[in-house]
Motif scaffolding. Structure first.
Motif, PDB file in Angstrom:
ATOM      1  N   ARG A 171      53.007  53.720  38.553  1.00 21.73           N
ATOM      2  CA  ARG A 171      51.677  54.242  38.233  1.00 21.73           C
ATOM      3  C   ARG A 171      50.569  53.720  39.357  1.00 21.73           C
ATOM      4  NH1 ARG A 171      51.256  53.467  32.305  1.00 21.73           N
ATOM      5  NH2 ARG A 171      53.217  53.041  31.386  1.00 21.73           N
ATOM      6  N   GLY A 172      49.450  54.602  39.106  1.00 23.51           N
ATOM      7  CA  GLY A 172      48.357  54.416  39.954  1.00 23.51           C
ATOM      8  C   GLY A 172      47.056  54.296  39.314  1.00 23.51           C
ATOM      9  N   ARG A 173      46.221  53.628  39.973  1.00 22.69           N
ATOM     10  CA  ARG A 173      44.684  53.724  39.638  1.00 22.69           C
ATOM     11  C   ARG A 173      43.895  54.648  39.998  1.00 22.69           C
ATOM     12  NH1 ARG A 173      43.010  48.570  37.469  1.00 22.69           N
ATOM     13  NH2 ARG A 173      41.569  49.931  36.467  1.00 22.69           N
ATOM     14  N   VAL A 174      43.319  55.476  39.236  1.00 23.84           N
ATOM     15  CA  VAL A 174      42.318  56.590  39.781  1.00 23.84           C
ATOM     16  C   VAL A 174      41.105  56.233  39.896  1.00 23.84           C
ATOM     17  CG1 VAL A 174      41.786  58.921  39.105  1.00 23.84           C
ATOM     18  CG2 VAL A 174      44.156  58.107  38.261  1.00 23.84           C
ATOM     19  N   LEU A 175      40.637  56.145  41.589  1.00 20.09           N
ATOM     20  CA  LEU A 175      39.344  55.767  41.717  1.00 20.09           C
ATOM     21  C   LEU A 175      38.376  56.936  41.807  1.00 20.09           C
ATOM     22  CD1 LEU A 175      40.529  53.564  44.890  1.00 20.09           C
ATOM     23  CD2 LEU A 175      40.611  52.806  42.157  1.00 20.09           C
ATOM     24  N   TYR A 176      37.094  56.412  41.496  1.00 21.51           N
ATOM     25  CA  TYR A 176      36.144  57.248  41.489  1.00 21.51           C
ATOM     26  C   TYR A 176      35.734  57.819  42.968  1.00 21.51           C
ATOM     27  CZ  TYR A 176      30.941  58.505  41.785  1.00 21.51           C
ATOM     28  OH  TYR A 176      29.761  59.050  42.113  1.00 21.51           O
ATOM     29  N   ASP A 177      35.794  59.166  42.947  1.00 19.13           N
ATOM     30  CA  ASP A 177      35.504  59.946  44.358  1.00 19.13           C
ATOM     31  C   ASP A 177      33.831  60.263  44.386  1.00 19.13           C
ATOM     32  OD1 ASP A 177      35.518  61.740  46.506  1.00 19.13           O
ATOM     33  OD2 ASP A 177      37.700  62.124  45.830  1.00 19.13           O
ATOM     34  N   GLU A 178      33.223  59.376  45.077  1.00 17.40           N
ATOM     35  CA  GLU A 178      31.757  59.729  45.166  1.00 17.40           C
ATOM     36  C   GLU A 178      31.657  61.099  46.338  1.00 17.40           C
ATOM     37  OE1 GLU A 178      31.220  56.577  48.953  1.00 17.40           O
ATOM     38  OE2 GLU A 178      30.234  56.356  46.806  1.00 17.40           O
ATOM     39  N   ARG A 184      41.774  60.788  44.147  1.00 13.46           N
ATOM     40  CA  ARG A 184      41.723  59.393  44.813  1.00 13.46           C
ATOM     41  C   ARG A 184      42.773  58.648  44.030  1.00 13.46           C
ATOM     42  NH1 ARG A 184      36.571  55.367  45.636  1.00 13.46           N
ATOM     43  NH2 ARG A 184      37.548  54.297  47.223  1.00 13.46           N
ATOM     44  N   VAL A 185      43.964  58.403  44.527  1.00 16.49           N
ATOM     45  CA  VAL A 185      44.816  57.327  43.495  1.00 16.49           C
ATOM     46  C   VAL A 185      45.525  56.276  44.575  1.00 16.49           C
ATOM     47  CG1 VAL A 185      46.937  57.350  42.216  1.00 16.49           C
ATOM     48  CG2 VAL A 185      45.599  59.471  42.301  1.00 16.49           C
ATOM     49  N   GLN A 186      45.368  55.241  44.018  1.00 15.44           N
ATOM     50  CA  GLN A 186      45.942  54.074  44.954  1.00 15.44           C
ATOM     51  C   GLN A 186      47.261  53.707  43.869  1.00 15.44           C
ATOM     52  OE1 GLN A 186      43.216  50.679  45.200  1.00 15.44           O
ATOM     53  NE2 GLN A 186      42.930  51.108  47.312  1.00 15.44           N
ATOM     54  N   THR A 201      46.323  49.682  50.598  1.00 18.91           N
ATOM     55  CA  THR A 201      45.169  50.292  50.236  1.00 18.91           C
ATOM     56  C   THR A 201      45.060  51.746  50.395  1.00 18.91           C
ATOM     57  OG1 THR A 201      44.540  49.607  52.500  1.00 18.91           O
ATOM     58  CG2 THR A 201      43.938  48.369  50.772  1.00 18.91           C
ATOM     59  N   ASN A 202      46.446  52.253  50.786  1.00 12.68           N
ATOM     60  CA  ASN A 202      46.449  53.703  50.977  1.00 12.68           C
ATOM     61  C   ASN A 202      45.914  54.204  49.616  1.00 12.68           C
ATOM     62  OD1 ASN A 202      47.619  53.521  53.331  1.00 12.68           O
ATOM     63  ND2 ASN A 202      49.532  54.174  52.919  1.00 12.68           N
TER      64      ASN A 202
END
Length: 260
Positions: A232-239, A210-212, A185-186
């Motif tokens: 590869r990393g998923r780029v998550l929404y940074d609220e 914000r990348v996992q 989860t880092n």
């Protein structure tokens, strides 16, 4: 009157990729740089829902909306160091302490067998001694040979010794990467400090907030060419940053040297 010439802002980036641990509140830690990241690619995807009218008998597309947006970061690394291993292998760098008079009991061995010790970098200034079950000493280079760098022992002769054999040795401090020891989860804040080779060396900084990162699927540890490994990393929404106009929800490009 001639047409105005529009500048052609070609882009071919080369530079340094750094990453920092991202905390829950959006703050980031110190930045670490991975060496020789030869490719870095940010891709976006928008999934749409389409509606087709049913009155003309031609099923014409008459409405569409975006139902979700996603982004992914792809990185290709050419250098295996502590920082790149943290990203590509979810690894931690650990220090292997020096040992004095460490012992290991061998399984039953025959001439020609090799034993792998738990340690490497055996101290060259001290003997790596082996004794049999009756405490009789074997002689190095007569009964056994030692690869002190890799920590292996080869049996050359067993004579009348009584097994099991036990080795005693000293080792020096060294470092190791332990794979899959970082939490899945880092999250990381990734920055790419780019020089545009195709536009007079102008500078840009790319921030992905914000990348996992998933571990690499393949790491060539033997071969005739320079090894590369992709992750590869998923780029998550940074609220947190989405509320700030200078950031936006996923990423941004900062023209450190203004483009025209």
């Amino acid at each position: 009157m001639g047409l105005a010439t529009r500048p052609k802002n070609w882009y071919a980036g080369r530079g340094r990729m750094g990453f920092a641990a991202r905390n829950v509140d959006g703050s980031i830690g110190k930045i670490l740089f991975a060496r020789n990241v030869s490719e870095i690619e940010l891709s976006f995807n928008a999934e749409r829902r389409d509606h087709f009218e049913s009155e003309s008998a031609q099923n014409l597309l008459d409405a569409s909306f975006v139902s979700q947006k996603t982004a992914e970061l792809r990185m290709v690394m050419d250098s295996l160091d502590a920082n790149s291993a943290q990203l590509s292998l979810n690894a931690s760098e650990v220090s292997l302490a020096a040992k004095t008079n460490a012992t290991k009991e061998f399984p039953t061995v025959a001439v020609g067998d090799e034993i792998l010790l738990d340690d490497v970098n055996l101290a060259a200034t001290t003997n790596v001694s082996i004794a049999d079950d009756l405490a009789a000493a074997l002689t190095e280079d007569t009964h056994y040979s030692v690869d002190r760098l890799f920590g292996t022992i080869k049996i050359l002769s067993l004579g009348a010794f009584t097994q099991p054999l036990t080795v005693t040795y000293d080792s020096a401090v060294t470092k190791a990467f332990t794979a899959f020891t970082q939490p899945d989860t880092n999250e990381y804040y990734v920055a790419y400090l780019a020089t545009n080779k195709a536009n007079n060396g102008k500078k840009a900084r790319w921030d992905i907030y914000r990348v996992q990162v998933d571990p690499t699927q393949a790491l060539a540890i033997a071969g005739d060419d320079f090894a590369t490994f992709e992750c590869r990393g998923r780029v998550l929404y940074d609220e947190v940053r989405d509320d700030l106009s200078e950031f936006g929800p996923f990423a941004r490009a900062i023209w450190v040297t203004d483009i025209e």
